[in-house]
Design a protein around this motif. Structure first.
Motif, short mmCIF file in Angstrom:
data_model
loop_
_atom_site.label_atom_id
_atom_site.label_comp_id
_atom_site.label_asym_id
_atom_site.label_seq_id
_atom_site.Cartn_x
_atom_site.Cartn_y
_atom_site.Cartn_z
N THR A 242 102.80 27.10 -26.13
CA THR A 242 101.57 26.50 -26.01
C THR A 242 101.51 25.62 -24.89
O THR A 242 100.55 25.53 -23.91
CB THR A 242 101.24 26.13 -27.22
OG1 THR A 242 101.13 26.99 -28.41
CG2 THR A 242 99.77 25.25 -27.53
N LYS A 243 102.40 24.75 -24.80
CA LYS A 243 102.45 23.75 -23.98
C LYS A 243 102.53 24.14 -22.25
O LYS A 243 101.69 23.74 -21.47
CB LYS A 243 103.74 22.78 -23.99
CG LYS A 243 103.34 21.75 -25.29
CD LYS A 243 104.51 20.73 -25.35
CE LYS A 243 105.79 21.32 -26.01
NZ LYS A 243 106.55 20.35 -26.01
N VAL A 244 103.41 25.06 -22.17
CA VAL A 244 103.30 25.91 -21.04
C VAL A 244 102.14 26.65 -20.43
O VAL A 244 101.65 26.41 -19.41
CB VAL A 244 104.61 26.99 -20.71
CG1 VAL A 244 104.66 27.63 -19.36
CG2 VAL A 244 106.02 26.32 -20.92
N SER A 245 101.70 27.35 -21.55
CA SER A 245 100.27 28.01 -21.10
C SER A 245 99.10 26.97 -20.93
O SER A 245 98.28 27.24 -20.12
CB SER A 245 99.82 28.50 -22.68
OG SER A 245 98.59 29.41 -22.32
N ALA A 246 99.28 25.71 -21.71
CA ALA A 246 98.22 24.85 -21.71
C ALA A 246 98.46 24.02 -20.08
O ALA A 246 97.13 23.89 -19.71
CB ALA A 246 98.48 23.81 -22.70
N LEU A 247 99.45 24.03 -19.81
CA LEU A 247 99.44 23.46 -18.35
C LEU A 247 99.34 24.23 -17.28
O LEU A 247 98.57 23.82 -16.49
CB LEU A 247 101.05 22.90 -18.43
CG LEU A 247 101.34 21.89 -16.97
CD1 LEU A 247 100.59 20.78 -16.77
CD2 LEU A 247 102.74 21.58 -16.86
N ASN A 248 99.60 25.61 -17.50
CA ASN A 248 99.52 26.69 -16.65
C ASN A 248 98.09 26.76 -16.13
O ASN A 248 97.66 26.70 -14.89
CB ASN A 248 100.12 27.91 -17.05
CG ASN A 248 100.21 28.94 -16.12
OD1 ASN A 248 100.30 28.60 -14.94
ND2 ASN A 248 99.89 30.33 -16.49
N VAL A 249 97.13 27.01 -17.18
CA VAL A 249 95.84 27.14 -16.81
C VAL A 249 95.13 26.23 -16.12
O VAL A 249 94.37 26.22 -14.99
CB VAL A 249 95.19 27.33 -18.19
CG1 VAL A 249 93.65 27.57 -17.89
CG2 VAL A 249 95.54 28.67 -18.55
N PRO A 250 95.09 24.83 -16.55
CA PRO A 250 94.42 23.88 -15.64
C PRO A 250 94.98 23.62 -14.44
O PRO A 250 94.22 23.25 -13.44
CB PRO A 250 94.44 22.64 -16.75
CG PRO A 250 95.45 22.84 -17.50
CD PRO A 250 95.70 24.20 -17.74
#
Length: 579
Positions: A242-250
């Motif tokens: 979740t953290k990697v995905s949350a950082l990746n998008v923005p």
């Protein structure tokens, strides 16, 4: 996002939707239509500004709103068909994957089946398949639709101003690098999640089946801690994804926004110099803005793809396991049931000690042979080799003089009825459990078998008799009743070889006497192999085989072995006929 391994996995996964080529074609046409409608919106806005608002063209006053409405109507219809058809295709693929996995589980070699464990196998179907399903439904639709949309929008942007568009595309390699790094991190965490989920299912399965032992030994807190530790590890790996995905998008969006800001600034300057019409400027900015959402979705879908690929890797690992070998082609007419072990050696996988060592034994047809020895002596291993749950490392096992390796496996097992200490019943009726695997038997045959096993006396008192459902693993019956149902099943099979592995261990003395009388009748013209510790069973055997550490130590009848004053005599005096 798609390295070589991911592409290989995804191609194999997509193989499950290939039978639906016509529906795939319709879905692709719908996705292509959706992609085409995105730049069409910008094109209509350009004409709306230039022709309607600035040129005051009266024909455009009606035409432009109609075109704008038509674009959205066509896009909506295409989105409906793409979503419905893609989901239907994906669900059919999931059905096929689950069918393949279940078929594989039925045909796994016994050793591999045991090495996986029930919990991990359950997790593969209940958790891994839905993860792969998302990669087959949501992921591929978004990948194709949004990739086509971005291509269509960039083509339109290049058409309006290729110089500005190339300026915007400078951030492309940076975005690709970020997505690639995020993909690798999410794949590793997703694999860990697959393992955690298997462990969690295993913990759950153990606690549900062993709830009596947990309560009697006061191990509730111990099991709670084990479950909590596994669940916490799963949570940690889930949060990592979740953290990697949350950082990746923005991060990708910020880079795109910076590029957009720079391009808008240059475009405004060009418009001020009359290099752009107002409509072209609005169309260009609109088309650029429309690329934001598909870029965001493509970046977000990376998480779904990586989870799906980790799940696919787990699924295909199972599907690629070799099936239980069935190299034998021969059958026998009217098998008598004589078994011979010639210099048989066998060791279990990952074991440092031989379970059987240079083992030689003849089990005569039509006689009862009892296997005696302490735990670990190799008695159950003999059963596993006779049934070919495992194959001997060396030596030969013969059935009526024919090497069982050359016999067709299904035929071999048809010649054997097995009643083990661990009774397995199914959540079905009494009749279905007795006739399990032999649905062609009529009710009279089932009743006869039930009477032979002394089970009819309690069956006829059940609410629906033979049609009474007995619950999961027969939990609505007593231990002795469950054992007699299992024995009735073996009676109905009417095989020339009968194996009783502690078959009377769950029965009280009265029930055991009933079974002994039934067994005496059943023994006629059959080969019976008995693993038991109760002397009443062993004393009446035609031949008693004493085993120790995988070797044959003594054999003979009860009186001969007692007179020999060897290992059997010591076991007999110490009452140590344990399994």
């Amino acid at each position: 996002m798609f390295d070589r391994q991911t592409l290989s996995l995804y191609r194999r996964l997509l193989g499950y939707i290939m039978p639906f080529k016509s529906l795939i074609a319709v879905t692709l046409l719908a996705l292509l239509t959706i992609a085409a409608m995105e730049p069409a919106i910008a094109m209509v806005l350009k004409e709306l500004v230039d022709e309607s608002l600035i040129a005051k063209n009266p024909d455009s006053f009606v035409m432009m709103p109609l075109l704008l409405a038509g674009v959205f109507i066509i896009k909506g219809i295409a989105e409906y068909f793409s979503k419905v058809f893609s989901q239907w295709i994906a669900q059919k693929a999931v059905l096929a994957i689950r069918a393949d996995m279940y078929h594989k589980m039925q045909h796994l070699p016994f050793g591999i089946f045991q090495s996986y464990g029930t919990g991990k196998l359950m997790s593969k179907i209940t958790y891994d398949v839905p993860q792969a399903s998302n990669a087959l439904s949501t992921a591929w639709v978004i990948l194709i639709r949004d990739s086509l949309t971005i291509v269509a929008l960039i083509a339109y942007l290049l058409y309006i101003s290729w110089q500005l568009t190339l300026l915007m595309l400078i951030v492309g390699p940076v975005v690709a690098y970020i997505i690639d790094k995020a993909s690798k991190l999410m794949r590793n965490s997703s694999k860990a999640m697959q393992r955690n989920m298997g462990q969690l299912t295993e913990r759950l399965e153990e606690s549900l089946t062993a709830h009596q032992d947990i309560k009697i030994y006061g191990a509730e807190q111990y099991e709670q801690t084990r479950f909590q530790n596994t669940a916490t590890e799963l949570l940690n790996n889930s949060m990592q994804v979740t953290k990697v995905s949350a950082l990746n998008v923005p991060l990708v969006q910020v880079l795109a926004a910076i590029a957009l800001s720079g391009v808008v600034y240059v475009a405004m300057q060009m418009s001020a110099q009359n290099l752009f019409t107002p409509g072209e400027l609005l169309a260009y900015i609109t088309a650029m803005a429309l690329t934001f959402e598909p870029i965001r979705r493509l970046t977000s879908i990376n998480e779904t793809v990586q989870k799906g690929m980790a799940a696919s890797e787990s699924i295909f690992e199972l599907l690629d396991q070799p099936n239980e070998a069935n190299t034998g082609t021969h059958t026998l007419e009217n098998a008598r049931g004589e078994l011979q072990f010639n210099a048989v050696n066998f060791s279990y996988p990952n074991s440092q000690h031989a379970a059987l060592e240079n083992f030689n034994l003849t089990i005569p047809a039509g006689k009862t042979t009892a296997l005696v020895g302490q735990s670990g002596s190799g008695k159950s291993t003999l059963v596993n080799l006779i049934t070919r749950f495992y194959d001997a490392d060396s030596g030969q096992i013969l059935l009526d003089g024919q090497d069982i390796q050359t016999l067709e496996r299904h035929f071999l097992r048809e010649q054997i009825a097995l009643v083990s200490q661990k009774v397995t019943l199914f959540d079905d009726t009494v009749a279905a459990n007795i006739a399990y695997g032999h649905s062609e038997h009529d009710r009279d045959a089932i009743i006869t078998a039930a009477k032979a096993a002394h089970a009819w006396e309690f069956i006829e008192k059940l609410p629906a008799g033979l049609d009474t459902s007995i619950g999961e693993n027969g939990n609505l019956l007593s231990g002795g009743q469950r054992q007699r149902i299992a024995i009735a099943r073996a009676f109905l099979k009417n095989a020339p070889i009968l194996i009783f592995d502690e078959a009377t261990s769950a029965l009280d003395n009265q029930s055991e006497q009933m079974i002994q009388r039934a067994m005496d009748t059943l023994k006629q013209n059959r080969t019976v192999i008995v693993i038991a510790h109760r002397l009443s069973t062993i004393e009446n055997a035609d031949n008693i085989v004493v085993m120790q550490h995988g070797k044959l130590m003594e054999q003979g009848n009860h009186a001969e072995l007692l007179a020999h004053q060897g290992i059997y005599s010591q076991l007999y005096q110490g009452q140590e006929f344990d399994e």
